[in-house]
Design a protein around this motif. Structure first.
Motif, PDB file in Angstrom:
ATOM      1  N   TRP A   1       0.829  -1.200   0.000  1.00  0.00           N
ATOM      2  CA  TRP A   1       0.000   0.000   0.000  1.00  0.00           C
ATOM      3  C   TRP A   1       0.867   1.255   0.000  1.00  0.00           C
ATOM      4  O   TRP A   1       0.556   2.248  -0.670  1.00  0.00           O
ATOM      5  CB  TRP A   1      -0.938   0.013   1.206  1.00  0.00           C
ATOM      6  N   SER A   2       1.955   1.211   0.745  1.00  0.00           N
ATOM      7  CA  SER A   2       2.875   2.354   0.791  1.00  0.00           C
ATOM      8  C   SER A   2       3.491   2.617  -0.585  1.00  0.00           C
ATOM      9  O   SER A   2       3.664   3.774  -0.992  1.00  0.00           O
ATOM     10  CB  SER A   2       3.974   2.098   1.827  1.00  0.00           C
ATOM     11  N   GLN A   3       3.823   1.541  -1.299  1.00  0.00           N
ATOM     12  CA  GLN A   3       4.379   1.683  -2.638  1.00  0.00           C
ATOM     13  C   GLN A   3       3.379   2.357  -3.580  1.00  0.00           C
ATOM     14  O   GLN A   3       3.748   3.226  -4.388  1.00  0.00           O
ATOM     15  CB  GLN A   3       4.771   0.310  -3.201  1.00  0.00           C
ATOM     16  N   ARG A   4       2.106   1.997  -3.473  1.00  0.00           N
ATOM     17  CA  ARG A   4       1.085   2.614  -4.323  1.00  0.00           C
ATOM     18  C   ARG A   4       0.974   4.114  -4.023  1.00  0.00           C
ATOM     19  O   ARG A   4       0.836   4.924  -4.941  1.00  0.00           O
ATOM     20  CB  ARG A   4      -0.274   1.936  -4.103  1.00  0.00           C
ATOM     21  N   ARG A   5       1.020   4.477  -2.751  1.00  0.00           N
ATOM     22  CA  ARG A   5       0.939   5.895  -2.417  1.00  0.00           C
ATOM     23  C   ARG A   5       2.143   6.659  -2.957  1.00  0.00           C
ATOM     24  O   ARG A   5       2.015   7.798  -3.432  1.00  0.00           O
ATOM     25  CB  ARG A   5       0.805   6.083  -0.900  1.00  0.00           C
ATOM     26  N   TRP A   6       3.307   6.042  -2.894  1.00  0.00           N
ATOM     27  CA  TRP A   6       4.508   6.678  -3.432  1.00  0.00           C
ATOM     28  C   TRP A   6       4.367   6.900  -4.938  1.00  0.00           C
ATOM     29  O   TRP A   6       4.706   7.981  -5.449  1.00  0.00           O
ATOM     30  CB  TRP A   6       5.729   5.820  -3.129  1.00  0.00           C
ATOM     31  N   VAL A   7       3.868   5.904  -5.641  1.00  0.00           N
ATOM     32  CA  VAL A   7       3.686   6.023  -7.093  1.00  0.00           C
ATOM     33  C   VAL A   7       2.693   7.136  -7.418  1.00  0.00           C
ATOM     34  O   VAL A   7       2.916   7.947  -8.326  1.00  0.00           O
ATOM     35  CB  VAL A   7       3.218   4.686  -7.703  1.00  0.00           C
ATOM     36  N   ILE A   8       1.589   7.191  -6.675  1.00  0.00           N
ATOM     37  CA  ILE A   8       0.585   8.217  -6.941  1.00  0.00           C
ATOM     38  C   ILE A   8       1.145   9.611  -6.693  1.00  0.00           C
ATOM     39  O   ILE A   8       0.864  10.558  -7.441  1.00  0.00           O
ATOM     40  CB  ILE A   8      -0.669   7.965  -6.076  1.00  0.00           C
ATOM     41  N   LYS A   9       1.957   9.766  -5.660  1.00  0.00           N
ATOM     42  CA  LYS A   9       2.610  11.056  -5.412  1.00  0.00           C
ATOM     43  C   LYS A   9       3.503  11.442  -6.592  1.00  0.00           C
ATOM     44  O   LYS A   9       3.548  12.608  -6.990  1.00  0.00           O
ATOM     45  CB  LYS A   9       3.453  10.987  -4.137  1.00  0.00           C
ATOM     46  N   MET A  10       4.212  10.461  -7.141  1.00  0.00           N
ATOM     47  CA  MET A  10       5.085  10.727  -8.278  1.00  0.00           C
ATOM     48  C   MET A  10       4.267  11.112  -9.517  1.00  0.00           C
ATOM     49  O   MET A  10       4.708  11.904 -10.346  1.00  0.00           O
ATOM     50  CB  MET A  10       5.953   9.509  -8.576  1.00  0.00           C
ATOM     51  N   LEU A  11       3.078  10.535  -9.639  1.00  0.00           N
ATOM     52  CA  LEU A  11       2.227  10.806 -10.797  1.00  0.00           C
ATOM     53  C   LEU A  11       1.451  12.117 -10.665  1.00  0.00           C
ATOM     54  O   LEU A  11       1.080  12.726 -11.677  1.00  0.00           O
ATOM     55  CB  LEU A  11       1.217   9.669 -10.988  1.00  0.00           C
ATOM     56  N   ALA A  12       1.195  12.539  -9.438  1.00  0.00           N
ATOM     57  CA  ALA A  12       0.244  13.621  -9.183  1.00  0.00           C
ATOM     58  C   ALA A  12       0.513  14.883  -9.990  1.00  0.00           C
ATOM     59  O   ALA A  12      -0.411  15.500 -10.515  1.00  0.00           O
ATOM     60  CB  ALA A  12       0.220  13.950  -7.689  1.00  0.00           C
ATOM     61  N   GLY A  13       1.784  15.291 -10.090  1.00  0.00           N
ATOM     62  CA  GLY A  13       2.071  16.534 -10.785  1.00  0.00           C
ATOM     63  C   GLY A  13       2.300  16.411 -12.267  1.00  0.00           C
ATOM     64  O   GLY A  13       2.440  17.426 -12.968  1.00  0.00           O
ATOM     65  N   ASN A  14       2.331  15.179 -12.776  1.00  0.00           N
ATOM     66  CA  ASN A  14       2.681  14.980 -14.193  1.00  0.00           C
ATOM     67  C   ASN A  14       1.736  14.023 -14.904  1.00  0.00           C
ATOM     68  O   ASN A  14       2.148  13.327 -15.826  1.00  0.00           O
ATOM     69  CB  ASN A  14       4.114  14.441 -14.302  1.00  0.00           C
ATOM     70  N   CYS A  15       0.497  13.987 -14.469  1.00  0.00           N
ATOM     71  CA  CYS A  15      -0.430  13.014 -15.055  1.00  0.00           C
ATOM     72  C   CYS A  15      -1.758  13.702 -15.353  1.00  0.00           C
ATOM     73  O   CYS A  15      -2.386  14.279 -14.454  1.00  0.00           O
ATOM     74  CB  CYS A  15      -0.634  11.848 -14.078  1.00  0.00           C
ATOM     75  N   SER A  16      -2.175  13.641 -16.604  1.00  0.00           N
ATOM     76  CA  SER A  16      -3.410  14.324 -17.013  1.00  0.00           C
ATOM     77  C   SER A  16      -4.662  13.544 -16.626  1.00  0.00           C
ATOM     78  O   SER A  16      -5.753  14.120 -16.580  1.00  0.00           O
ATOM     79  CB  SER A  16      -3.400  14.542 -18.534  1.00  0.00           C
ATOM     80  N   ASN A  17      -4.533  12.239 -16.367  1.00  0.00           N
ATOM     81  CA  ASN A  17      -5.705  11.427 -16.037  1.00  0.00           C
ATOM     82  C   ASN A  17      -5.689  10.978 -14.577  1.00  0.00           C
ATOM     83  O   ASN A  17      -6.081   9.858 -14.247  1.00  0.00           O
ATOM     84  CB  ASN A  17      -5.782  10.210 -16.956  1.00  0.00           C
ATOM     85  N   LEU A  18      -5.222  11.854 -13.680  1.00  0.00           N
ATOM     86  CA  LEU A  18      -5.123  11.501 -12.263  1.00  0.00           C
ATOM     87  C   LEU A  18      -6.484  11.123 -11.682  1.00  0.00           C
ATOM     88  O   LEU A  18      -6.572  10.197 -10.861  1.00  0.00           O
ATOM     89  CB  LEU A  18      -4.517  12.666 -11.479  1.00  0.00           C
ATOM     90  N   GLN A  19      -7.535  11.815 -12.088  1.00  0.00           N
ATOM     91  CA  GLN A  19      -8.858  11.519 -11.540  1.00  0.00           C
ATOM     92  C   GLN A  19      -9.333  10.126 -11.938  1.00  0.00           C
ATOM     93  O   GLN A  19     -10.032   9.456 -11.166  1.00  0.00           O
ATOM     94  CB  GLN A  19      -9.865  12.585 -11.992  1.00  0.00           C
TER      95      GLN A  19
END
Length: 398
Positions: free
Chosen positions: A177-195
């Motif tokens: 679960w921690s790994q998934r949160r880390w990945v999402i943080k990395m994606l948050a600022g550079n991903c157009s389909n975050l939602q």
């Protein structure tokens, strides 16, 4: 022919994983269950996707992005995967240490493999190891090193797919679960389909919560996701979790996730008699509510009129909780133990509320009669009368 050794088993597993990067579900299957598994999908045990050994006993089964591994080979597979990962991680660190130091004198100690091949080996072996041992923190950290260096959107998305496969058999793995949160943080600022990713994450939690009851880690992850959701998605989450909680009253983890309104919880308490999870969640709500008033009492920006309004609200709250207490302690003449449990939970809840208001708001709640509480608790469980008396004395103490 001899049975395949640990290294050959590892090569077979990694070959399957490499040929289908979209595998999203893993299962550890007893050898006797493979035949039934193939019958369910209408194919024989030697069909494509099965990897039999010399005795035609299935070791690996793969189909429709699902992978089954025989429980008989788990230990030798783990030993081989751990050893392969350790070597790959050592080589990767040696290469980067030499590269960063730019020491020509030590260049001869650098592994002959290219940086790309070292990264590939590390990701390959860590993947196999984590499927077998989901909380192997060093393996997850090694993947972070490679992913943070690459900053590849496709690799981050593949990591979400891979970690969901790990969670399919280890749904309470904190490291995953921690790994998934880390990945999402990395994606948050550079991903157009975050939602869209948030939608899938929410669905993943729902699916895993169905399979694994009381999964606090999954619900904690869903709570964390809210900060990345749009306003509309947050409202949708509120409604979704209410529907789920309606059907899973005993699952405390869902109630930790919700910031539930009092009226809804009260309806559930009256509908589902004797469910402790609901009473515990009501305590959680009251704790948050009381803190709001305590904070307001020390807020000098509030006018005297605003503070008077809050005092009226407190009186209304107490009256409402007393009415709930009375309705839940009227035990009908029946043999159902749930009604006795309901009365006990209601009485202990009022004891707790009486103590909380006394400590946090310095209010002596005369409306909560000690004699009434003692009567309810003693009638429900007379053998514990000494305990009830002691608790009530504690509630009365300043």
């Amino acid at each position: 022919m001899d049975e395949p050794g640990p290294l050959e088993l590892l090569n077979q597993l990694e070959g399957i994983l490499g040929s289908d990067p979209l595998i999203d579900e893993i299962g550890f299957i007893h050898p006797s269950q493979f035949a039934a598994l193939n019958e369910d999908i209408g194919t024989p045990s030697t069909s494509v996707g099965s990897v039999p050994n010399s005795s035609f006993e299935t070791i690996f089964w793969a189909r429709d992005h699902k992978l089954g591994i025989s429980t008989r080979v788990l230990f030798p597979l783990y030993v081989a995967a751990k050893s392969a990962f350790a070597d790959a991680y050592k080589n990767y660190k040696v290469h980067h240490s030499i590269y960063n130091e730019r020491d020509d004198k030590n260049s001869s100690t650098c592994p002959s493999s290219s940086p790309l091949s070292l990264e590939s080996e590390l990701m390959k072996h860590s993947r196999a190891l984590l499927l077998l041992s989901s909380d192997f923190g060093t393996a997850w950290n090694s993947r972070k090193l490679v992913l943070s260096k690459k900053q590849s959107l496709s690799m981050f998305m593949n990591e979400l797919i891979f970690s969901s496969a790990v969670l399919s058999h280890s749904p309470k793995s904190e490291q995953t679960w921690s790994q998934r949160r880390w990945v999402i943080k990395m994606l948050a600022g550079n991903c157009s389909n975050l939602q869209e990713i948030m939608e899938r994450e929410s669905e993943l939690v729902k699916k895993l919560a169905e399979r694994s009851k009381m999964n606090y880690r999954a619900w904690n992850h869903r709570c964390w996701l809210v900060s990345y959701m749009s306003g509309e998605q947050v409202l949708q989450e509120f409604n979704k979790s209410r529907q789920w909680a309606d059907l899973h009253i005993a699952d405390n983890s869902c109630f930790h996730y919700r910031a539930e309104e009092f009226n809804w919880v009260e309806k559930l308490i009256k509908r589902y008699v004797g469910r402790e999870a609901l009473w515990l969640h009501r305590r959680f709500l009251l704790t948050c509510w009381i803190k709001y008033f305590v904070r307001g009492d020390h807020d000098r920006s509030l006018s005297s009129n605003q503070r008077n309004i809050r005092t009226v609200d407190i009186d209304m709250l107490i009256d409402n909780e007393l009415e709930l207490f009375r309705s839940c302690t009227n035990v009908p003449d029946s043999d159902f133990a749930d009604y006795q449990a309901q009365a006990t939970f209601a009485a202990t809840y009022m004891m707790w509320l009486k103590k909380q208001l006394s400590m946090t708001l310095s209010m002596d709640i005369q409306k909560v009669g000690t004699s009434r509480l003692k009567s309810v608790l003693t009638n429900a469980y007379p053998e514990k009368s000494f305990l009830w008396n002691s608790l009530l004395e504690l509630c009365e103490s300043p």
